[in-house]
Design a protein around this motif. Structure first.
Motif, short mmCIF file in Angstrom:
data_model
loop_
_atom_site.label_atom_id
_atom_site.label_comp_id
_atom_site.label_asym_id
_atom_site.label_seq_id
_atom_site.Cartn_x
_atom_site.Cartn_y
_atom_site.Cartn_z
N SER A 1 0.84 -1.20 0.00
CA SER A 1 0.00 0.00 0.00
C SER A 1 0.88 1.25 0.00
O SER A 1 0.59 2.22 -0.70
CB SER A 1 -0.91 0.01 1.22
N SER A 2 1.96 1.21 0.78
CA SER A 2 2.90 2.33 0.83
C SER A 2 3.56 2.55 -0.53
O SER A 2 3.72 3.69 -0.98
CB SER A 2 3.98 2.08 1.89
N LEU A 3 3.92 1.45 -1.20
CA LEU A 3 4.52 1.56 -2.54
C LEU A 3 3.55 2.23 -3.50
O LEU A 3 3.95 3.08 -4.32
CB LEU A 3 4.90 0.17 -3.05
N SER B 1 -3.66 -3.93 -3.00
CA SER B 1 -3.00 -3.01 -2.07
C SER B 1 -2.33 -1.86 -2.82
O SER B 1 -2.43 -0.70 -2.43
CB SER B 1 -1.97 -3.76 -1.22
N LEU B 2 -1.63 -2.21 -3.91
CA LEU B 2 -0.99 -1.18 -4.74
C LEU B 2 -2.01 -0.21 -5.29
O LEU B 2 -1.82 1.02 -5.25
CB LEU B 2 -0.22 -1.84 -5.89
N ARG B 3 -3.09 -0.75 -5.81
CA ARG B 3 -4.12 0.09 -6.43
C ARG B 3 -4.77 1.03 -5.40
O ARG B 3 -4.97 2.21 -5.68
CB ARG B 3 -5.19 -0.79 -7.08
N GLU B 4 -5.09 0.48 -4.22
CA GLU B 4 -5.70 1.31 -3.18
C GLU B 4 -4.78 2.46 -2.78
O GLU B 4 -5.21 3.60 -2.64
CB GLU B 4 -6.05 0.45 -1.96
N GLY B 5 -3.50 2.14 -2.58
CA GLY B 5 -2.54 3.18 -2.20
C GLY B 5 -2.36 4.22 -3.28
O GLY B 5 -2.36 5.43 -3.02
N PHE B 6 -2.22 3.75 -4.52
CA PHE B 6 -1.99 4.65 -5.65
C PHE B 6 -3.17 5.60 -5.85
O PHE B 6 -3.00 6.82 -5.96
CB PHE B 6 -1.74 3.83 -6.91
#
Length: 211
Positions: A42-44, A118-123
């Motif tokens: 998520s941070s990424l 997780s990547l999509r949510e963070g981005f």
């Protein structure tokens, strides 16, 4: 960018990073959901969004958004709706938590980790946050020299922000993950999920009504 200005930029961006906000809530939410990897991915995603804001700031699209009321309002409402959607999903997860029958020696296991999700949510939470876009538009030009490429300098500054934010958010994910067994207790999960869900909905509402 003038070298003499760089320490000032690092101090300002570090203070911005550690100030609790939407990013902090998302890291806590996702780490509680799927463990350290969920928080780290998520941070990424969050930090990758910084390069989008840096690029937009460099080419001047942020100026158009800021001075075109309907475009900025539409952009802001999309971001607000996304945050509220995350908060509502959090509440759905809270309401679905059931009291498990624990056996002796049972150790809860984190579930629900999906790297791309997780990547999509963070981005999206970062890219759809107009406050970040406006901040970059107002802040980055102070550290960019006219003689150099505005795009390259903006991306370099965003790269520094990326590293600082990744370090802080991964540290936060580690801290939350260390309390994993405690957080996975049904009662605690409900409280934590309810709090983070409520805060994210509140952030979305505040973003929608802010002028």
């Amino acid at each position: 960018m003038e070298i003499s200005f760089f320490p000032g930029y690092l101090i300002a961006i570090t203070l911005l990073t550690i100030t609790p906000g939407v990013d902090t809530m998302l890291i806590i939410r996702n780490t509680s959901r799927g463990g350290f990897r969920d928080g780290a991915f998520s941070s990424l995603g969050i930090c990758s969004g910084l390069f989008v804001h840096a690029g937009i700031s460099a080419v001047g699209i942020s100026v158009i958004l800021l001075h075109t009321a309907w475009a900025f309002m539409a952009f802001k409402l999309v971001g607000a709706c996304y945050l509220m959607w995350l908060g509502i999903n959090n509440w759905k997860e809270v309401l679905s938590i059931k009291q498990p029958i624990l056996k002796p020696g049972y150790v809860p296991v984190s579930t629900g980790f999906k790297p791309m999700s997780s990547l999509r949510e963070g981005f999206l939470s970062n890219v759809l946050n107009p406050k970040t876009a406006v901040f970059y538009m107002a802040f980055l030009p102070q550290f960019i020299t006219p003689s150099g490429s505005a795009l390259m300098q903006s991306l370099m500054l965003a790269g520094c922000h990326f590293m600082i934010a990744m370090i802080w958010q991964c540290f936060l994910a580690i801290t939350v993950n260390q309390a994993g067994k405690w957080l996975q207790k049904p009662r605690v999960s409900r409280i934590m999920g309810g709090v983070t869900g409520t805060v994210m909905i509140a952030f979305g509402l505040k973003l929608a009504v802010d002028r």
